[in-house]
Design a protein around this motif. Structure first.
Motif, PDB file in Angstrom:
ATOM      1  N   LEU A   1       0.827  -1.205   0.000  1.00 16.07           N
ATOM      2  CA  LEU A   1       0.000   0.000   0.000  1.00 16.07           C
ATOM      3  C   LEU A   1       0.867   1.263   0.000  1.00 16.07           C
ATOM      4  N   PRO A   2       0.334   2.381  -0.506  1.00 22.19           N
ATOM      5  CA  PRO A   2       1.127   3.621  -0.569  1.00 22.19           C
ATOM      6  C   PRO A   2       1.370   4.227   0.809  1.00 22.19           C
ATOM      7  N   VAL A   3       2.176   5.276   0.841  1.00 20.10           N
ATOM      8  CA  VAL A   3       2.554   5.942   2.084  1.00 20.10           C
ATOM      9  C   VAL A   3       1.306   6.495   2.786  1.00 20.10           C
ATOM     10  N   GLY A   4       1.179   6.218   4.078  1.00 21.61           N
ATOM     11  CA  GLY A   4       0.035   6.697   4.849  1.00 21.61           C
ATOM     12  C   GLY A   4       0.132   8.179   5.177  1.00 21.61           C
ATOM     13  N   ALA A   5      -1.022   8.828   5.287  1.00 15.96           N
ATOM     14  CA  ALA A   5      -1.063  10.262   5.568  1.00 15.96           C
ATOM     15  C   ALA A   5      -0.473  10.605   6.931  1.00 15.96           C
ATOM     16  N   ASN A   6      -0.431   9.611   7.837  1.00 14.75           N
ATOM     17  CA  ASN A   6       0.161   9.862   9.155  1.00 14.75           C
ATOM     18  C   ASN A   6       1.615  10.316   9.053  1.00 14.75           C
ATOM     19  N   VAL A   7       2.335   9.829   8.039  1.00 14.83           N
ATOM     20  CA  VAL A   7       3.738  10.214   7.878  1.00 14.83           C
ATOM     21  C   VAL A   7       3.839  11.687   7.504  1.00 14.83           C
ATOM     22  N   PHE A   8       2.909  12.153   6.686  1.00 11.18           N
ATOM     23  CA  PHE A   8       2.849  13.576   6.334  1.00 11.18           C
ATOM     24  C   PHE A   8       2.658  14.425   7.587  1.00 11.18           C
ATOM     25  N   LEU A   9       1.728  14.009   8.446  1.00 12.04           N
ATOM     26  CA  LEU A   9       1.491  14.746   9.691  1.00 12.04           C
ATOM     27  C   LEU A   9       2.705  14.657  10.612  1.00 12.04           C
ATOM     28  N   PHE A  10       3.356  13.499  10.600  1.00  7.31           N
ATOM     29  CA  PHE A  10       4.554  13.287  11.407  1.00  7.31           C
ATOM     30  C   PHE A  10       5.664  14.245  10.975  1.00  7.31           C
TER      31      PHE A  10
ATOM     32  N   ALA B   1       1.536  11.589  -2.365  1.00  3.85           N
ATOM     33  CA  ALA B   1       0.782  11.711  -3.607  1.00  3.85           C
ATOM     34  C   ALA B   1       1.306  10.771  -4.689  1.00  3.85           C
ATOM     35  N   VAL B   2       2.623  10.748  -4.903  1.00  9.53           N
ATOM     36  CA  VAL B   2       3.211   9.930  -5.962  1.00  9.53           C
ATOM     37  C   VAL B   2       2.991   8.444  -5.685  1.00  9.53           C
ATOM     38  N   SER B   3       3.177   8.013  -4.436  1.00 13.64           N
ATOM     39  CA  SER B   3       3.014   6.591  -4.115  1.00 13.64           C
ATOM     40  C   SER B   3       1.562   6.151  -4.273  1.00 13.64           C
ATOM     41  N   THR B   4       0.616   7.053  -4.003  1.00 13.75           N
ATOM     42  CA  THR B   4      -0.803   6.718  -4.165  1.00 13.75           C
ATOM     43  C   THR B   4      -1.134   6.489  -5.636  1.00 13.75           C
ATOM     44  N   VAL B   5      -0.632   7.372  -6.488  1.00  9.25           N
ATOM     45  CA  VAL B   5      -0.853   7.203  -7.929  1.00  9.25           C
ATOM     46  C   VAL B   5      -0.125   5.956  -8.435  1.00  9.25           C
ATOM     47  N   MET B   6       1.125   5.764  -7.999  1.00  8.13           N
ATOM     48  CA  MET B   6       1.912   4.612  -8.432  1.00  8.13           C
ATOM     49  C   MET B   6       1.267   3.305  -7.987  1.00  8.13           C
TER      50      MET B   6
END
Length: 317
Positions: free
Chosen positions: A272-281, A297-302
């Protein structure tokens, strides 16, 4: 692409929410000065309600801890390998976290449910129940230690004995917006009292708002980020997350003789792509914010392509 396919139906809404935030940011509907306040709203209010309610209402006696232990061993090994490869500093720790922390809730739950049914959700919920607690607590302790070392090296704080530094890091990790509600919810669940509807419903409403608001916020931040400068780095992190992570998980599982649904769920979760929690972190520690935003964003599209490939290969092995 068939929009009814489990991968598409799970990932495209996430891409759409990020896109909505991107447009809102470009149109200045949400100003840059408001991003930090919105981040605090998500991190200090919405995620608190989500984590506490999830743990307070969990049936802990049904959790199969053995089935997900390997997931955390592999994720932890990958985290420390990347940390040492990139250099022992707090920025590297945030980027290492981005390479192992999956979007298990918003994407993982509907994807696994649609693709493998209710039986697979038991394995996934066992993973989710400890996902933030294990990985974010690990990352918090490591980052707090590295930040303390960096501050001492810069003369911003007096050097402390390693035992005091570790103790302070553990304290900061526990008294942290992510582990604290999980621990509180776990302790409350042991009472067996359950949550009264008057309490549970507001918590559910706040928790349900977490995913959409966090992803829109990613889009807003992305609109204010020069993604071209970070595209190469985001592609590297996305490849680590959606290709290397599941490959390592599959190899470790097969090496230990695992097969069937438990291994499939673990590998898909790793893909699965990068979780939004890392962005908040990253925002909380002010480390690699633009790169992490681009990576989400890129990992979600990929992942629309890579998760499809992973799931296809799993049906043949």
């Amino acid at each position: 692409m068939n929009l009814d396919h489990p991968v598409a139906s799970s990932l495209l809404p996430v891409v759409l929410l990020i896109g909505i935030g991107f447009v809102a940011g470009r149109l200045k509907l949400i100003r840059g000065e408001a991003v930090r306040d919105l981040s605090n709203l998500v991190f200090l209010v919405l995620v608190q309600a989500l984590l506490f309610r999830s743990m307070a209402t969990a049936h802990l006696e049904r959790l199969d801890l053995t089935s997900v232990a390997l997931y955390y061993v592999v994720a932890g090994a990958m985290f420390f390998a990347l940390l040492f490869m990139r250099g022992l500093n707090s920025r590297s720790a945030v980027l290492a976290l981005a390479s192992i922390f999956s979007n298990t809730l918003m994407i993982g739950v509907p994807l696994v449910q649609l693709a493998y049914g209710e039986a697979a959700l038991v394995n996934l919920f066992t993973l989710i129940s400890m996902h933030a607690l294990v990985l974010l607590t690990l990352a918090t302790i490591v980052i707090e230690l590295l930040v303390a070392r960096e501050q001492a090296a810069a003369g911003q704080a007096a050097p402390r004995h390693i035992a005091l530094t570790v103790a302070q890091a553990v304290k900061n990790a526990v008294l942290h917006p992510v582990p604290l509600p999980i621990i509180a919810g776990f302790l409350y669940s042991l009472t067996g009292w359950g949550l009264a509807p008057v309490v549970e419903r507001p918590l559910k409403l706040l928790g349900d708002a977490f995913g959409p608001v966090a992803l829109v916020l990613v889009g807003v931040t992305l609109a204010q980020t020069a993604i071209g400068r970070h595209l190469k780095g985001a592609l590297v992190i996305s490849a680590l997350k959606t290709v290397v992570h599941p490959l390592l998980m599959w190899a470790a599982g097969r090496a230990l003789g695992l097969s069937g649904l438990p291994l499939t769920v673990m590998v898909v979760a790793a893909a699965l792509p990068v979780g939004a929690n890392v962005f908040l972190f990253s925002q909380r520690y002010h480390k690699a914010e633009d790169l992490v935003t681009a990576s989400v964003a890129v990992s979600t599209v990929m992942a629309v392509g890579t998760v499809s490939v992973v799931m296809g290969l799993l049906t043949r092995v």
